[in-house]
Design a protein around this motif. Structure first.
Motif, PDB file in Angstrom:
ATOM      1  N   ILE A  15       0.832  -1.202   0.000  1.00 58.54           N
ATOM      2  CA  ILE A  15       0.000   0.000   0.000  1.00 58.54           C
ATOM      3  C   ILE A  15       0.869   1.255   0.000  1.00 58.54           C
ATOM      4  O   ILE A  15       0.589   2.225  -0.705  1.00 58.54           O
ATOM      5  CB  ILE A  15      -0.982  -0.022   1.189  1.00 58.54           C
ATOM      6  CG1 ILE A  15      -2.047  -1.093   0.946  1.00 58.54           C
ATOM      7  CG2 ILE A  15      -1.615   1.328   1.407  1.00 58.54           C
ATOM      8  CD1 ILE A  15      -2.997  -1.306   2.076  1.00 58.54           C
ATOM      9  N   THR A  16       1.947   1.242   0.759  1.00 57.96           N
ATOM     10  CA  THR A  16       2.845   2.391   0.787  1.00 57.96           C
ATOM     11  C   THR A  16       3.543   2.582  -0.553  1.00 57.96           C
ATOM     12  O   THR A  16       3.705   3.711  -1.022  1.00 57.96           O
ATOM     13  CB  THR A  16       3.888   2.222   1.900  1.00 57.96           C
ATOM     14  OG1 THR A  16       3.200   1.975   3.124  1.00 57.96           O
ATOM     15  CG2 THR A  16       4.723   3.465   2.061  1.00 57.96           C
ATOM     16  N   SER A  17       3.940   1.494  -1.212  1.00 61.01           N
ATOM     17  CA  SER A  17       4.615   1.618  -2.505  1.00 61.01           C
ATOM     18  C   SER A  17       3.653   2.025  -3.618  1.00 61.01           C
ATOM     19  O   SER A  17       4.080   2.577  -4.616  1.00 61.01           O
ATOM     20  CB  SER A  17       5.307   0.299  -2.875  1.00 61.01           C
ATOM     21  OG  SER A  17       4.360  -0.720  -3.116  1.00 61.01           O
ATOM     22  N   GLU A  73       3.707   9.188  -2.834  1.00 61.82           N
ATOM     23  CA  GLU A  73       3.569  10.640  -2.664  1.00 61.82           C
ATOM     24  C   GLU A  73       2.533  11.004  -1.595  1.00 61.82           C
ATOM     25  O   GLU A  73       2.399  12.172  -1.244  1.00 61.82           O
ATOM     26  CB  GLU A  73       3.217  11.310  -3.995  1.00 61.82           C
ATOM     27  CG  GLU A  73       1.914  10.868  -4.628  1.00 61.82           C
ATOM     28  CD  GLU A  73       2.001   9.548  -5.371  1.00 61.82           C
ATOM     29  OE1 GLU A  73       0.934   8.969  -5.614  1.00 61.82           O
ATOM     30  OE2 GLU A  73       3.099   9.086  -5.691  1.00 61.82           O
ATOM     31  N   ALA A  74       1.800  10.016  -1.086  1.00 55.59           N
ATOM     32  CA  ALA A  74       0.800  10.271  -0.045  1.00 55.59           C
ATOM     33  C   ALA A  74       0.912   9.216   1.057  1.00 55.59           C
ATOM     34  O   ALA A  74       0.026   8.377   1.219  1.00 55.59           O
ATOM     35  CB  ALA A  74      -0.590  10.263  -0.654  1.00 55.59           C
ATOM     36  N   ASP A 110       0.646   9.335   4.327  1.00 52.20           N
ATOM     37  CA  ASP A 110      -0.382   9.366   5.381  1.00 52.20           C
ATOM     38  C   ASP A 110      -1.672   8.721   4.897  1.00 52.20           C
ATOM     39  O   ASP A 110      -2.324   7.971   5.634  1.00 52.20           O
ATOM     40  CB  ASP A 110      -0.653  10.799   5.831  1.00 52.20           C
ATOM     41  CG  ASP A 110       0.518  11.385   6.582  1.00 52.20           C
ATOM     42  OD1 ASP A 110       1.283  10.593   7.180  1.00 52.20           O
ATOM     43  OD2 ASP A 110       0.670  12.619   6.565  1.00 52.20           O
ATOM     44  N   PHE A 111      -2.050   9.019   3.656  1.00 53.18           N
ATOM     45  CA  PHE A 111      -3.235   8.396   3.082  1.00 53.18           C
ATOM     46  C   PHE A 111      -3.056   6.890   2.973  1.00 53.18           C
ATOM     47  O   PHE A 111      -3.955   6.121   3.304  1.00 53.18           O
ATOM     48  CB  PHE A 111      -3.524   8.987   1.693  1.00 53.18           C
ATOM     49  CG  PHE A 111      -4.634   8.278   0.978  1.00 53.18           C
ATOM     50  CD1 PHE A 111      -5.944   8.438   1.375  1.00 53.18           C
ATOM     51  CD2 PHE A 111      -4.356   7.437  -0.090  1.00 53.18           C
ATOM     52  CE1 PHE A 111      -6.978   7.771   0.724  1.00 53.18           C
ATOM     53  CE2 PHE A 111      -5.369   6.767  -0.747  1.00 53.18           C
ATOM     54  CZ  PHE A 111      -6.689   6.939  -0.342  1.00 53.18           C
ATOM     55  N   ALA A 112      -1.870   6.452   2.521  1.00 49.47           N
ATOM     56  CA  ALA A 112      -1.601   5.019   2.375  1.00 49.47           C
ATOM     57  C   ALA A 112      -1.657   4.320   3.728  1.00 49.47           C
ATOM     58  O   ALA A 112      -2.205   3.224   3.841  1.00 49.47           O
ATOM     59  CB  ALA A 112      -0.240   4.804   1.721  1.00 49.47           C
ATOM     60  N   ASN A 113      -1.130   4.952   4.765  1.00 46.78           N
ATOM     61  CA  ASN A 113      -1.172   4.354   6.097  1.00 46.78           C
ATOM     62  C   ASN A 113      -2.604   4.259   6.614  1.00 46.78           C
ATOM     63  O   ASN A 113      -2.993   3.250   7.193  1.00 46.78           O
ATOM     64  CB  ASN A 113      -0.295   5.142   7.067  1.00 46.78           C
ATOM     65  CG  ASN A 113      -0.118   4.421   8.375  1.00 46.78           C
ATOM     66  OD1 ASN A 113       0.144   3.223   8.395  1.00 46.78           O
ATOM     67  ND2 ASN A 113      -0.264   5.144   9.465  1.00 46.78           N
ATOM     68  N   GLY A 114      -3.392   5.292   6.393  1.00 47.07           N
ATOM     69  CA  GLY A 114      -4.801   5.258   6.793  1.00 47.07           C
ATOM     70  C   GLY A 114      -5.569   4.191   6.045  1.00 47.07           C
ATOM     71  O   GLY A 114      -6.421   3.494   6.614  1.00 47.07           O
ATOM     72  N   LEU A 115      -5.272   4.048   4.770  1.00 44.81           N
ATOM     73  CA  LEU A 115      -5.915   3.016   3.958  1.00 44.81           C
ATOM     74  C   LEU A 115      -5.548   1.628   4.460  1.00 44.81           C
ATOM     75  O   LEU A 115      -6.399   0.742   4.552  1.00 44.81           O
ATOM     76  CB  LEU A 115      -5.503   3.186   2.497  1.00 44.81           C
ATOM     77  CG  LEU A 115      -6.205   2.355   1.453  1.00 44.81           C
ATOM     78  CD1 LEU A 115      -7.689   2.688   1.423  1.00 44.81           C
ATOM     79  CD2 LEU A 115      -5.575   2.598   0.096  1.00 44.81           C
ATOM     80  N   PHE A 116      -4.285   1.453   4.829  1.00 39.79           N
ATOM     81  CA  PHE A 116      -3.832   0.174   5.359  1.00 39.79           C
ATOM     82  C   PHE A 116      -4.575  -0.189   6.638  1.00 39.79           C
ATOM     83  O   PHE A 116      -5.073  -1.306   6.791  1.00 39.79           O
ATOM     84  CB  PHE A 116      -2.325   0.206   5.611  1.00 39.79           C
ATOM     85  CG  PHE A 116      -1.827  -0.949   6.437  1.00 39.79           C
ATOM     86  CD1 PHE A 116      -1.746  -2.213   5.884  1.00 39.79           C
ATOM     87  CD2 PHE A 116      -1.462  -0.762   7.748  1.00 39.79           C
ATOM     88  CE1 PHE A 116      -1.300  -3.275   6.644  1.00 39.79           C
ATOM     89  CE2 PHE A 116      -1.005  -1.818   8.508  1.00 39.79           C
ATOM     90  CZ  PHE A 116      -0.929  -3.079   7.947  1.00 39.79           C
ATOM     91  N   VAL A 117      -4.675   0.755   7.559  1.00 47.88           N
ATOM     92  CA  VAL A 117      -5.346   0.489   8.837  1.00 47.88           C
ATOM     93  C   VAL A 117      -6.822   0.182   8.608  1.00 47.88           C
ATOM     94  O   VAL A 117      -7.372  -0.769   9.178  1.00 47.88           O
ATOM     95  CB  VAL A 117      -5.155   1.682   9.806  1.00 47.88           C
ATOM     96  CG1 VAL A 117      -6.014   1.523  11.043  1.00 47.88           C
ATOM     97  CG2 VAL A 117      -3.694   1.822  10.181  1.00 47.88           C
ATOM     98  N   SER A 118      -7.469   0.945   7.745  1.00 44.38           N
ATOM     99  CA  SER A 118      -8.889   0.722   7.465  1.00 44.38           C
ATOM    100  C   SER A 118      -9.129  -0.653   6.842  1.00 44.38           C
ATOM    101  O   SER A 118     -10.042  -1.381   7.251  1.00 44.38           O
ATOM    102  CB  SER A 118      -9.424   1.801   6.520  1.00 44.38           C
ATOM    103  OG  SER A 118      -9.324   3.056   7.113  1.00 44.38           O
ATOM    104  N   CYS A 119      -8.324  -0.993   5.863  1.00 43.29           N
ATOM    105  CA  CYS A 119      -8.492  -2.287   5.196  1.00 43.29           C
ATOM    106  C   CYS A 119      -8.152  -3.448   6.127  1.00 43.29           C
ATOM    107  O   CYS A 119      -8.791  -4.499   6.068  1.00 43.29           O
ATOM    108  CB  CYS A 119      -7.643  -2.348   3.934  1.00 43.29           C
ATOM    109  SG  CYS A 119      -8.254  -1.275   2.634  1.00 43.29           S
ATOM    110  N   SER A 120      -7.166  -3.265   6.984  1.00 40.64           N
ATOM    111  CA  SER A 120      -6.831  -4.314   7.953  1.00 40.64           C
ATOM    112  C   SER A 120      -7.994  -4.548   8.911  1.00 40.64           C
ATOM    113  O   SER A 120      -8.363  -5.694   9.188  1.00 40.64           O
ATOM    114  CB  SER A 120      -5.584  -3.939   8.738  1.00 40.64           C
ATOM    115  OG  SER A 120      -4.471  -3.901   7.896  1.00 40.64           O
ATOM    116  N   ASN A 121      -8.577  -3.481   9.411  1.00 43.53           N
ATOM    117  CA  ASN A 121      -9.729  -3.619  10.313  1.00 43.53           C
ATOM    118  C   ASN A 121     -10.911  -4.269   9.602  1.00 43.53           C
ATOM    119  O   ASN A 121     -11.614  -5.097  10.181  1.00 43.53           O
ATOM    120  CB  ASN A 121     -10.134  -2.262  10.886  1.00 43.53           C
ATOM    121  CG  ASN A 121      -9.131  -1.752  11.887  1.00 43.53           C
ATOM    122  OD1 ASN A 121      -8.405  -2.521  12.504  1.00 43.53           O
ATOM    123  ND2 ASN A 121      -9.078  -0.444  12.043  1.00 43.53           N
TER     124      ASN A 121
END
Length: 95
Positions: free
Chosen positions: A23-25, A29-30, A32-43
């Motif tokens: 997700i980060t790769s 360029e974003a 913070d968005f990638a990290n938020g997306l990761f946490v949301s999808c993991s949950n």
């Protein structure tokens, strides 16, 4: 059962690290968005897995819960293979 739970925990942790990297790769360029997306999808994935496991236990009994884990393990490997065939960083860099 403890051995199977430990094995699933190890595989889950490895998959979490792979997902975080992917997700980060995909959005360098974003971050913070990638990290938020990761946490949301993991949950979301944990919630779906828990719901399917609960439905399997209530419908078929506790002895089939290992098969739900195996099913999700196979599905995760399929998504890894699809992702690695669709996005190969070596091919992307050579374009």
């Amino acid at each position: 059962m403890v051995i199977i739970m430990a094995l699933f925990g190890i595989l889950f942790s490895i998959q979490n690290n792979i997902n975080q990297y992917w997700i980060t790769s995909a959005a360098p360029e974003a971050p913070d968005f990638a990290n938020g997306l990761f946490v949301s999808c993991s949950n979301w994935g944990i919630s779906i897995g828990t719901a399917v496991g609960g439905l399997l236990i209530s419908g078929m009994g506790i002895k089939y819960i290992v098969w739900a884990g195996v099913l999700f393990l196979i599905l995760s490997w399929v998504t890894i293979l699809v992702r690695s065939f669709l996005y190969n960083p070596v091919k992307e860099l050579s374009k």
